[in-house]
Design a protein around this motif. Structure first.
Motif, short mmCIF file in Angstrom:
data_model
loop_
_atom_site.label_atom_id
_atom_site.label_comp_id
_atom_site.label_asym_id
_atom_site.label_seq_id
_atom_site.Cartn_x
_atom_site.Cartn_y
_atom_site.Cartn_z
N LYS A 1 3.86 7.11 10.89
CA LYS A 1 5.22 6.65 11.16
C LYS A 1 6.10 6.73 9.92
CE LYS A 1 4.95 3.31 14.99
NZ LYS A 1 5.05 1.86 15.31
N ARG A 2 5.50 6.48 8.78
CA ARG A 2 6.27 6.47 7.54
C ARG A 2 6.23 7.81 6.81
NH1 ARG A 2 6.10 0.51 4.72
NH2 ARG A 2 6.77 -0.64 6.58
N GLY A 3 5.73 8.82 7.47
CA GLY A 3 5.86 10.16 6.93
C GLY A 3 4.72 10.64 6.07
N TYR A 4 3.60 9.93 6.05
CA TYR A 4 2.46 10.38 5.26
C TYR A 4 1.54 11.24 6.11
CZ TYR A 4 4.00 6.57 2.21
OH TYR A 4 4.74 5.75 1.41
N SER A 5 0.78 12.09 5.43
CA SER A 5 -0.16 12.97 6.11
C SER A 5 -1.53 12.31 6.11
CB SER A 5 -0.20 14.32 5.38
OG SER A 5 -1.18 15.16 5.94
N ALA A 6 -1.93 11.73 7.24
CA ALA A 6 -3.16 10.92 7.28
C ALA A 6 -3.92 11.13 8.58
CB ALA A 6 -2.81 9.45 7.11
N PHE B 1 0.83 -1.21 0.00
CA PHE B 1 0.00 0.00 0.00
C PHE B 1 0.87 1.26 0.00
CE2 PHE B 1 -2.44 3.03 2.84
CZ PHE B 1 -3.19 3.56 1.80
N CYS B 2 1.91 1.29 0.83
CA CYS B 2 2.81 2.45 0.86
C CYS B 2 3.52 2.62 -0.48
CB CYS B 2 3.83 2.31 1.99
SG CYS B 2 3.11 2.47 3.64
N LEU C 1 2.27 1.87 -3.36
CA LEU C 1 1.27 2.47 -4.27
C LEU C 1 1.15 3.98 -4.04
CD1 LEU C 1 -1.59 -0.19 -4.09
CD2 LEU C 1 -0.14 0.30 -6.05
N LEU C 2 1.15 4.38 -2.77
CA LEU C 2 1.08 5.82 -2.48
C LEU C 2 2.27 6.57 -3.08
CD1 LEU C 2 -0.07 5.80 1.28
CD2 LEU C 2 -1.47 6.30 -0.73
N ASP C 3 3.46 5.97 -2.99
CA ASP C 3 4.66 6.61 -3.53
C ASP C 3 4.61 6.68 -5.05
OD1 ASP C 3 5.62 6.96 -0.99
OD2 ASP C 3 6.95 5.21 -1.03
N ILE C 4 4.13 5.62 -5.67
CA ILE C 4 4.10 5.57 -7.13
C ILE C 4 3.00 6.48 -7.70
CG2 ILE C 4 3.60 4.06 -9.12
CD1 ILE C 4 4.83 1.76 -7.38
N GLN C 5 1.83 6.42 -7.10
CA GLN C 5 0.68 7.12 -7.67
C GLN C 5 0.54 8.56 -7.19
OE1 GLN C 5 -2.55 4.41 -6.73
NE2 GLN C 5 -2.06 3.07 -8.45
N SER C 6 1.16 8.90 -6.08
CA SER C 6 1.13 10.27 -5.53
C SER C 6 -0.28 10.87 -5.58
CB SER C 6 2.09 11.17 -6.30
OG SER C 6 3.40 10.70 -6.19
N PRO C 7 -1.24 10.28 -4.89
CA PRO C 7 -2.62 10.79 -4.96
C PRO C 7 -2.74 12.21 -4.40
CG PRO C 7 -2.40 9.19 -3.19
CD PRO C 7 -1.12 9.14 -3.96
N GLU C 8 -3.55 13.01 -5.05
CA GLU C 8 -3.81 14.36 -4.53
C GLU C 8 -4.61 14.26 -3.23
OE1 GLU C 8 -5.63 16.87 -7.46
OE2 GLU C 8 -4.34 16.09 -9.05
N LEU C 9 -5.72 13.53 -3.31
CA LEU C 9 -6.53 13.23 -2.13
C LEU C 9 -6.95 11.77 -2.23
CD1 LEU C 9 -8.99 16.28 -1.72
CD2 LEU C 9 -7.07 15.68 -0.24
N ALA C 10 -6.74 11.01 -1.18
CA ALA C 10 -7.06 9.58 -1.21
C ALA C 10 -7.90 9.19 0.00
CB ALA C 10 -5.78 8.75 -1.24
N MET D 1 -7.29 10.10 3.98
CA MET D 1 -8.29 9.89 5.02
C MET D 1 -8.62 8.39 5.04
SD MET D 1 -11.93 11.76 5.81
CE MET D 1 -12.76 11.24 4.32
N VAL D 2 -8.45 7.78 6.21
CA VAL D 2 -8.73 6.35 6.38
C VAL D 2 -10.09 6.23 7.08
CG1 VAL D 2 -7.82 4.15 7.20
CG2 VAL D 2 -6.25 6.03 6.71
N ALA D 3 -10.95 5.34 6.56
CA ALA D 3 -12.32 5.31 7.07
C ALA D 3 -12.89 3.90 7.05
CB ALA D 3 -13.21 6.24 6.23
#
Length: 483
Positions: free
Chosen positions: A262-267, A231-232, A234-243, A294-296
């Motif tokens: 912990k891994r430096g993402y804004s969530a 998952f991380c 994918l975030l690095d590869i796809q660089s989502p604007e808002l996810a 945003m995790v839901a």
């Protein structure tokens, strides 16, 4: 929207449902459970993958007396695979209350099943032929049955099991509730219902079809322990604007947010245990793009209207196709293209296929991203960030420093060093998530020889259900009386 807390279940079942990560009831559960809990007979018409097992499992387990070690409920299923999977889910639902379910099916040594029956399970999930065999041997007695479930009744009709089902129901000498579930209602099933059910309440659920076409839907098959790292990546590869990221349980949401930070993402996360004030705060931060992720849970995300969501990630596959449609519908709005990625464990692939069938949409398989993919994605994101800064023109204060550096260093070397500093390196900070049980769905059996299904093939029944012969067996005309 119906939640399981509205059904006034016992505390043991509420805890079991919470442990399984279910908050919001599927449409068939919302309609069938309240009626079944009253003791009325129910006919439920719904497709596979809509949460039927929980719809009949909760009312059945609620009635079981844990101190009575006789068999109090049976589920009849067309195939051994479905019988096993139903038993697995019923065991999870009944775990807190201490209710045990045993699968009974052809193809397994009957002596092994007889030994297992000595442990006194309260529920049985069985294929018709093998259950009849046990009844004839008197290794299973049905004199204390409170609930009978006919699961996928039309499939049992197609496989020629209706006569067996009638024999089983005729052999029950107690008053019981009948719950019948079927995707279709052919005449023979209606006749069966008229004979063995008392004024049943009918609930119907039509599967929703996919209404969005501008969403790129993919999935990645991954082991549970690999999920977070993939998952991380994918975030690095796809660089989502808002996810928006969907987890199956509240605990999962909290753990995902902690791991991402912990891994430096804004969530940030939202779920049912948060106060309304905190929930509103997180949604406001997300809308204002002060956080990227945003995790839901499904329940918490209901009714959200947020524009600009570029990506939806199903960290955990949803429990039914309708939830899948609701989840991915958060992106691809206002004519924009959206991206939806689902992480699927090997045991959940059949569940994914069910979602494809019901939504009539192919979900494209993608490989697990490599380290090279991640580095390339991070470089691409850094370059895009530089180009955006140039377009904005907000760099004048740095021009003098750049000119001084260029006196001693060529521009390519200088820019390469800047890219190295700015590019995010893959982060492998250890993150441990609590494992969420995989979802199951029935595997279809295929008959060999390319002949397709034959409605009343005794050979096929023998092969799939080890069906015994009952040539001279007297058939009881006893029917359940109204209570």
């Amino acid at each position: 929207m119906s939640t399981f807390s509205q059904f006034q279940l016992s505390s043991e079942l509420q805890q079991a449902v919470s442990n399984m990560g279910f908050e919001e009831a599927t449409p068939i559960q919302a309609k069938a459970i309240p009626i079944a809990l009253t003791g009325k007979d129910v006919i439920g018409q719904a497709q596979t993958g809509t949460g039927k097992t929980t719809a009949f499992g909760l009312p059945m387990i609620e009635k079981v007396d844990r101190h009575d070690r006789s068999i109090q409920g049976i589920v009849l299923a067309p195939t051994r695979e479905l019988a096993i999977q139903v038993a697995e889910e019923l065991n999870r639902l009944g775990q807190v209350k201490g209710i045990r379910t045993l699968p009974i099916y052809g193809g397994q040594e009957i002596s092994r099943q007889i030994r297992a029956l000595k442990n006194k399970p309260q529920l049985i999930a069985a294929t018709p032929g093998r259950l009849l065999d046990h009844i004839s041997r008197r290794t299973i007695r049905l004199n204390q049955i409170q609930t009978v479930v006919l699961d996928e009744a039309d499939e049992m009709l197609n496989m020629g099991f209706i006569e067996d089902i009638e024999k089983i129901l005729d052999s029950i000498h107690s008053e019981y509730q009948t719950l019948l579930f079927s995707a279709t209602m052919p005449e023979r099933i209606r006749t069966l219902a008229n004979k063995f059910m008392n004024d049943p309440e009918i609930v119907r659920v039509k599967a929703k079809t996919m209404t969005v076409s501008n969403i790129d839907q993919t999935y990645i098959e991954v082991r549970e322990k690999q999920k977070f790292d993939v998952f991380c990546s994918l975030l690095d590869i796809q660089s989502p604007e808002l996810a928006i990221v969907f987890g199956r349980t509240k605990k999962r949401v909290d753990e995902l947010v902690e791991g991402l930070i912990k891994r430096g993402y804004s969530a940030e996360g939202i779920h049912g245990d948060l106060t309304q004030k905190k929930r509103d705060q997180v949604i406001r931060m997300f809308k204002q793009q002060r956080i990227d992720i945003m995790v839901a849970t499904d329940v918490a995300a209901r009714g959200l209207d947020i524009s600009g969501v570029s990506h939806v990630y199903n960290f955990d596959i949803p429990q039914d196709p309708e939830s899948y449609v609701h989840r991915i519908g958060r992106t691809g709005r206002a004519g924009k293209t959206g991206i939806a990625v689902t992480l699927v464990t090997p045991r959940e692939l059949d569940h994914l296929k069910t979602i494809e069938q019901v939504t009539r949409k192919t979900i494209v398989r993608k490989p697990i991203p490599t380290i090279e993919d991640v580095v390339f994605g991070n470089k691409k994101a850094t370059i895009q960030q530089i180009m955006n800064t140039i377009d904005e023109g907000d760099f004048q204060a740095y021009k003098k420093s750049a000119e001084n550096l260029l006196e001693d260093i060529d521009s390519v070397t200088l820019l390469s060093a800047c890219l190295k500093i700015m590019t995010k390196e893959p982060d492998h900070t250890p993150v441990v998530l609590t494992e969420v049980p995989p979802l199951h769905v029935k595997k279809k059996k295929r008959f060999s020889g390319g002949q397709g299904r034959r409605k009343d093939s005794r050979n096929n029944q023998k092969r799939y259900d080890d069906k015994p012969k009952y040539g001279n067996r007297k058939r009881s005309n006893r029917r359940r009386k109204n209570g």
